[in-house]
Design an enzyme around this catalytic site. Structure first.
Site, PDB file in Angstrom:
ATOM      1  N   TYR A   1      86.671  50.861  48.299  1.00  0.00           N
ATOM      2  CA  TYR A   1      87.658  51.859  48.716  1.00  0.00           C
ATOM      3  C   TYR A   1      88.726  51.067  49.467  1.00  0.00           C
ATOM      4  O   TYR A   1      88.469  50.579  50.572  1.00  0.00           O
ATOM      5  CB  TYR A   1      87.045  52.902  49.648  1.00  0.00           C
ATOM      6  CG  TYR A   1      86.103  53.873  48.994  1.00  0.00           C
ATOM      7  CD1 TYR A   1      86.562  55.106  48.522  1.00  0.00           C
ATOM      8  CD2 TYR A   1      84.747  53.590  48.861  1.00  0.00           C
ATOM      9  CE1 TYR A   1      85.701  56.011  47.944  1.00  0.00           C
ATOM     10  CE2 TYR A   1      83.877  54.487  48.279  1.00  0.00           C
ATOM     11  CZ  TYR A   1      84.365  55.700  47.820  1.00  0.00           C
ATOM     12  OH  TYR A   1      83.500  56.591  47.247  1.00  0.00           O
TER      13      TYR A   1
ATOM     14  N   ASP B   1      89.573  57.639  42.498  1.00  0.00           N
ATOM     15  CA  ASP B   1      89.492  59.093  42.344  1.00  0.00           C
ATOM     16  C   ASP B   1      89.099  59.800  43.632  1.00  0.00           C
ATOM     17  O   ASP B   1      88.778  60.987  43.622  1.00  0.00           O
ATOM     18  CB  ASP B   1      88.492  59.457  41.231  1.00  0.00           C
ATOM     19  CG  ASP B   1      87.097  58.918  41.487  1.00  0.00           C
ATOM     20  OD1 ASP B   1      86.924  58.169  42.463  1.00  0.00           O
ATOM     21  OD2 ASP B   1      86.185  59.231  40.695  1.00  0.00           O
TER      22      ASP B   1
ATOM     23  N   HIS C   1      84.225  61.364  40.222  1.00  0.00           N
ATOM     24  CA  HIS C   1      83.501  61.229  41.482  1.00  0.00           C
ATOM     25  C   HIS C   1      82.328  62.203  41.566  1.00  0.00           C
ATOM     26  O   HIS C   1      82.022  62.765  42.625  1.00  0.00           O
ATOM     27  CB  HIS C   1      84.440  61.421  42.677  1.00  0.00           C
ATOM     28  CG  HIS C   1      84.169  60.474  43.815  1.00  0.00           C
ATOM     29  ND1 HIS C   1      84.551  59.156  43.791  1.00  0.00           N
ATOM     30  CD2 HIS C   1      83.536  60.650  45.004  1.00  0.00           C
ATOM     31  CE1 HIS C   1      84.182  58.569  44.912  1.00  0.00           C
ATOM     32  NE2 HIS C   1      83.545  59.450  45.666  1.00  0.00           N
TER      33      HIS C   1
END
Length: 486
Positions: free
Chosen positions: A243, A271, A370
């Site tokens: 991330y 996402d 996700h």
């Protein structure tokens, strides 16, 4: 090292001076309050108190070293205070949820009775705490996307070929050049210690013992170094789910750290740039305070930005510092300038972006929404895989394509491979498995999937993954009747 009493620590409970106790050590977290991803109120609830029970399951061991300056590590509790904490722990009254979990663990079935992935999920949901279950199982809005991810596989049917020699069937494949005994990998999933004290280490060792590959979440509850050290062999490949932090400096340090630890690829998550609306997760603090008598201080009334942070839940707090301004033109070259590791884009949700990922030179893409945790009504990944096959089959020649979300059976895996996927990822299934049975649960789920995948391949008349082709599946325009468990 300086020592403190409980009374001394208890004087520091405000935004101007906030101390907490974690594993008998005292920390001044005042300057970090408003940099905390979950917001200041999360920390202030434990200001002047022992935060160990809340902190340890969801933070890696090196988090304090990375986020607090050395001078903020104030010292330790004195021996009398440590003994008092121990005694108070012994006398702590169990909550309703703790009593429920205790009873569920006593009645947990032996592992050999778990015959499919859904069985494992059912057991895990009984033995998980409410907080852990809410985080693991929560989905976006009304959970429609989460449900449809699985239902979509029911719209694809097989065209088996018969009279083919299939006694020797090889389920192995490669993922980014690394061998996997089945075309399945452990997808990045955060906070495994919410479900089991050993957390991600269960996944690491289970992956090694079954010959599959683990993708490690950037938000793991063990440090990246601890997970690397948990490998049974230094040759065991690990992938990293990145991330990207909004601060390029932090993001760069994270990438360099995992590369130095021997991780083999970067899966850039695209996402979940902003917090999703995962209402089950968001409700956890209210459930614990209103119904469980957990002894948490009543949350102070929040407004403005902090009020928004308080409404994010555990999951939302993890992504609040993500870079929401990534672009193909800027971000991929920036990562390339830092590392030579393969880059895989995790979270492709339309054909156009699959093409752009190829044009950007990415070594792989993961078709994913996700797990239905983010945008409601995003297309089920298997449907997107089908559309790429129909509209842009050249994508499969230019990059490796993976898929996650909704996979419950070996036949789901085989359908995805027929349409061109190199491998599939499972996240929740492995979180549930390690929560319920530890490392043995992880191994058991892999064995179940291996058996089902082999059966599917043999029934289709193929002996290797490379023989699975699009002509072996057909999409229908009707939805089969949902199965009923006997």
């Amino acid at each position: 090292m300086q020592t403190f009493t409980l009374e001394q620590v208890a004087q520091h409970t405000t935004t101007s001076s906030c101390w907490v106790i974690i594993q008998n050590k005292v920390y001044d977290v005042t300057d970090f309050l408003f940099d905390h991803p979950g917001g200041a109120n999360v920390i202030l609830r434990y200001g002047g108190k022992d935060a160990t029970a809340a902190y340890v399951p969801i933070h890696p061991s090196d988090a304090l070293d990375k986020n607090l300056a050395p001078e903020k590590h104030l010292g330790t509790l004195d021996s009398e205070s440590i003994n008092r904490l121990k005694e108070s722990g012994k006398n702590k009254v169990q909550t309703k949820d703790e009593l429920r979990v205790e009873e569920a663990l006593k009645n947990k079935p032996p592992l050999q009775r778990i015959v499919n992935v859904e069985d494992m999920e059912e057991v895990a949901k009984k033995i998980l705490t409410y907080r852990a279950l809410a985080y693991y199982s929560s989905a976006g809005d009304d959970s429609i996307t989460h449900v449809e991810n699985g239902r979509a596989y029911g719209r694809f049917f097989f065209h088996p070929r018969v009279m083919k020699p299939v006694s020797q069937c090889d389920t192995s494949t490669t993922i980014l050049g690394y061998k996997s005994m089945i075309p399945v990998y452990i997808s990045g999933a955060a906070l495994a210690r919410l479900g089991h004290p050993l957390g991600e280490a269960n996944l690491t060792r289970g992956a090694y013992n079954t010959g599959i590959i683990q993708m490690v979440s950037a938000n793991s509850s063990l440090s990246y170094a601890e997970i690397s050290a948990a490998r049974v062999s230094p040759d065991q490949p690990l992938f990293f789910q990145l991330y990207k932090h909004v601060d390029d400096g932090i993001a760069e340090r994270r990438i360099r750290e995992i590369e130095g630890l021997g991780y083999k690829a970067v899966f850039l998550t695209v996402d979940a740039l902003v917090p999703g609306n995962r209402e089950l997760d968001i409700r956890v603090p209210h459930y614990l305070e209103d119904f469980e008598n957990q002894g948490l201080p009543t949350q102070r009334k929040s407004d403005g930005d902090q009020g928004e942070i308080d409404r994010l839940g555990t999951a939302g707090g993890l992504v609040i510092k993500n870079d929401a301004d990534m672009t193909w033109e800027k971000t991929i070259p920036w990562i390339r300038s830092i590392t030579k590791l393969p880059i895989v884009i995790k979270g492709i949700q339309c054909v156009q972006d699959a093409v752009l990922a190829c044009e950007a030179g990415c070594e792989g893409i993961v078709l994913s929404n996700h797990g239905g945790r983010q945008l409601e009504y995003s297309l089920p990944p298997i449907e997107l895989l089908y559309r790429i096959r129909q509209q842009r089959p050249d994508v499969f020649e230019k990059t490796e394509v993976y898929i996650d979300g909704g996979i419950r059976r070996g036949t789901d895996v085989v359908k995805a491979l027929c349409l061109g996927a190199r491998a599939v990822g499972l996240g929740r299934a492995f979180l549930y498995a390690q929560s319920a049975y530890g490392e043995a649960g992880v191994v058991h789920v892999v064995r179940i999937l291996e058996r089902e995948i082999r059966f599917g391949m043999q029934s289709l008349g193929v002996r290797s993954i490379s023989e699975l082709v699009p002509q072996m599946v057909e999409r229908v325009d009707w939805q089969p009747v949902t199965h009923a468990k006997l």
